[in-house]
Motif scaffolding. Sequence first.
Motif, short mmCIF file in Angstrom:
data_model
loop_
_atom_site.label_atom_id
_atom_site.label_comp_id
_atom_site.label_asym_id
_atom_site.label_seq_id
_atom_site.Cartn_x
_atom_site.Cartn_y
_atom_site.Cartn_z
N PRO A 54 9.43 0.29 1.84
CA PRO A 54 8.89 0.40 0.22
C PRO A 54 7.71 0.98 0.11
O PRO A 54 6.80 0.94 1.10
CB PRO A 54 8.71 -1.17 0.07
CG PRO A 54 9.52 -1.96 0.97
CD PRO A 54 9.47 -1.07 2.25
N SER A 55 7.62 1.54 -1.08
CA SER A 55 6.13 2.49 -1.42
C SER A 55 5.07 1.86 -1.39
O SER A 55 3.79 2.03 -1.27
CB SER A 55 6.54 3.38 -2.63
OG SER A 55 7.71 4.09 -2.31
N ASN A 56 5.12 0.38 -1.86
CA ASN A 56 3.97 -0.35 -2.17
C ASN A 56 3.62 -1.62 -1.11
O ASN A 56 3.04 -2.40 -1.59
CB ASN A 56 4.22 -0.97 -3.66
CG ASN A 56 5.48 -2.07 -3.68
OD1 ASN A 56 6.05 -1.91 -2.81
ND2 ASN A 56 5.36 -2.82 -4.68
N VAL A 57 4.21 -1.36 0.20
CA VAL A 57 4.12 -2.40 0.99
C VAL A 57 2.56 -2.26 1.62
O VAL A 57 2.12 -1.27 2.07
CB VAL A 57 5.10 -2.37 2.15
CG1 VAL A 57 4.99 -0.97 2.93
CG2 VAL A 57 5.30 -3.50 3.06
N SER A 91 3.73 -8.31 6.71
CA SER A 91 3.71 -8.50 5.42
C SER A 91 5.12 -8.80 4.48
O SER A 91 5.23 -9.22 3.36
CB SER A 91 2.92 -7.30 4.49
OG SER A 91 3.89 -6.09 4.45
N GLU A 99 -0.66 -2.66 1.10
CA GLU A 99 -1.66 -1.44 0.37
C GLU A 99 -2.75 -2.02 1.20
O GLU A 99 -3.02 -3.05 1.45
CB GLU A 99 -1.57 -1.56 -1.00
CG GLU A 99 -0.41 -1.03 -1.60
CD GLU A 99 -0.08 0.43 -1.21
OE1 GLU A 99 -1.01 1.25 -1.39
OE2 GLU A 99 0.96 0.52 -0.79
N PRO A 138 -1.95 4.96 1.00
CA PRO A 138 -0.96 4.08 0.81
C PRO A 138 -0.36 4.21 2.24
O PRO A 138 -0.05 5.21 3.21
CB PRO A 138 -0.05 4.73 -0.05
CG PRO A 138 -0.92 5.45 -1.04
CD PRO A 138 -1.93 5.97 -0.12
N ARG A 139 0.24 2.98 2.76
CA ARG A 139 0.61 2.81 4.10
C ARG A 139 2.08 3.65 4.44
O ARG A 139 2.24 4.19 5.48
CB ARG A 139 1.08 1.35 4.33
CG ARG A 139 0.04 0.40 4.14
CD ARG A 139 -1.28 0.72 5.40
NE ARG A 139 -2.20 1.65 4.94
CZ ARG A 139 -3.14 1.98 5.37
NH1 ARG A 139 -3.39 1.80 6.76
NH2 ARG A 139 -3.97 3.03 4.98
N LYS A 140 3.01 3.67 3.71
CA LYS A 140 4.22 4.52 3.80
C LYS A 140 4.02 6.00 4.15
O LYS A 140 4.49 6.32 5.25
CB LYS A 140 5.24 4.22 2.41
CG LYS A 140 6.44 4.84 2.81
CD LYS A 140 7.36 4.81 1.56
CE LYS A 140 8.65 5.70 2.03
NZ LYS A 140 9.60 5.30 0.85
#
Length: 391
Positions: free
Chosen positions: A179-182, A118, A184, A66-68
């Motif tokens: 954000p945690s889901n940015v 994004s 992906e 995950p990116r974050k």
Amino acid sequence: MPLPILALAIASFCIGTTEFVIMGLLPEVAADLGVSIPSAGLLVTGYALGVVFGAPIVAMATAHLPRKPVLVALTAMFVVGNLLCAIAPNYWLLMAARVFTAFGHGAFFGIGSVVAASLVPRNKRASAMAMMFAGLTLSNILGVPAGTALGEAFGWRSTFFAVVGIGLISVAAIAWLVPSNVAEPSGGGLRGELRVLGKLQVWLAMLIASLASASLFAVFTYIKPYLTEVSGLSTSAVTWVLLLFGAGMTIGNIIGGRLADWKLMPTVIGTLLLMAVLFVGFMQFGAIASVAIGVVFLWGLLIFVVVPPLQIRVVEAASEGPNLAATLNQGAFNVGNASGAWIGGVALSAGVSYAHLPLVGAVLALLAVSVAVVSQALERSAPVAVQAAAE
């Protein structure tokens, strides 16, 4: 500015200060560690090579993550690396600390630029990247001059301790605001990321980035002795000139983001041509202090006009797997940083005076123009993925 992009900008401020402040402290570092100024200049080259080799390693190792969390970890690397720089007892350990610090640089800006893009509509992606890179340019207005002044007053090590504090703030900002889901990772994983590297336009964009950056660093690495010996400025005045350089970078970054969303390659070609002309003017009139100061401001402006266009060029060309390509593009900029600093050092060692060093930058800028013209000609004769993605 969206808060997640603000968090990325804070981190890029920390990274920019780390990268550029050493150039304002070369005489102090050289004197303290008992090396020549050209040898101290290799600390710039070492950092840049750390970015070059670290970028693909880190990007491939984190392709499925995950990116974050990756961004948080990369920022934490800078905190540790700057602490090691601050306590390094000799030249070679300082070099090792600089290289370690640099390992996460390319991956941070590569992944961070994809994340920033994004978060906004498609027609504003270059501007979003420019907002993230604003931290990098602001580091040259605030971080580098302040760090240079701090290092001159209390020793160069104090500057790196200060960067550690800024780095801790950036780690907290990303952990809190992004954000945690940015953005992906793509379903193709590492294989998909590698596949896009077969595209010619990706490599041409990276070559332009390398040459443009080399044209800057062949001269800027040695800007302090240039301004004091050729332009006749005092050491304290150089700090304010570096502030103007950073202001130019910030303005150029904003302009570059907007122009890239409008006319991408014409922006790149026109800007690089202006840079070549500016270098020639610097060589001819750099002995006039007021002219030298104005040239440094315009120089900072022009070099950062091309950064957002070249980054979005790579991201759009590699749209099926942009993270690795965007990261490698940061490595390409730093290939230019390293080669430019080395070329400038070689020229000086061979007897080229500081006054004539800008001519080296002009030649490199014209080489970048040549590659950009070829890239645009190929795009027009045979539409490529960059054009398809833009549509």
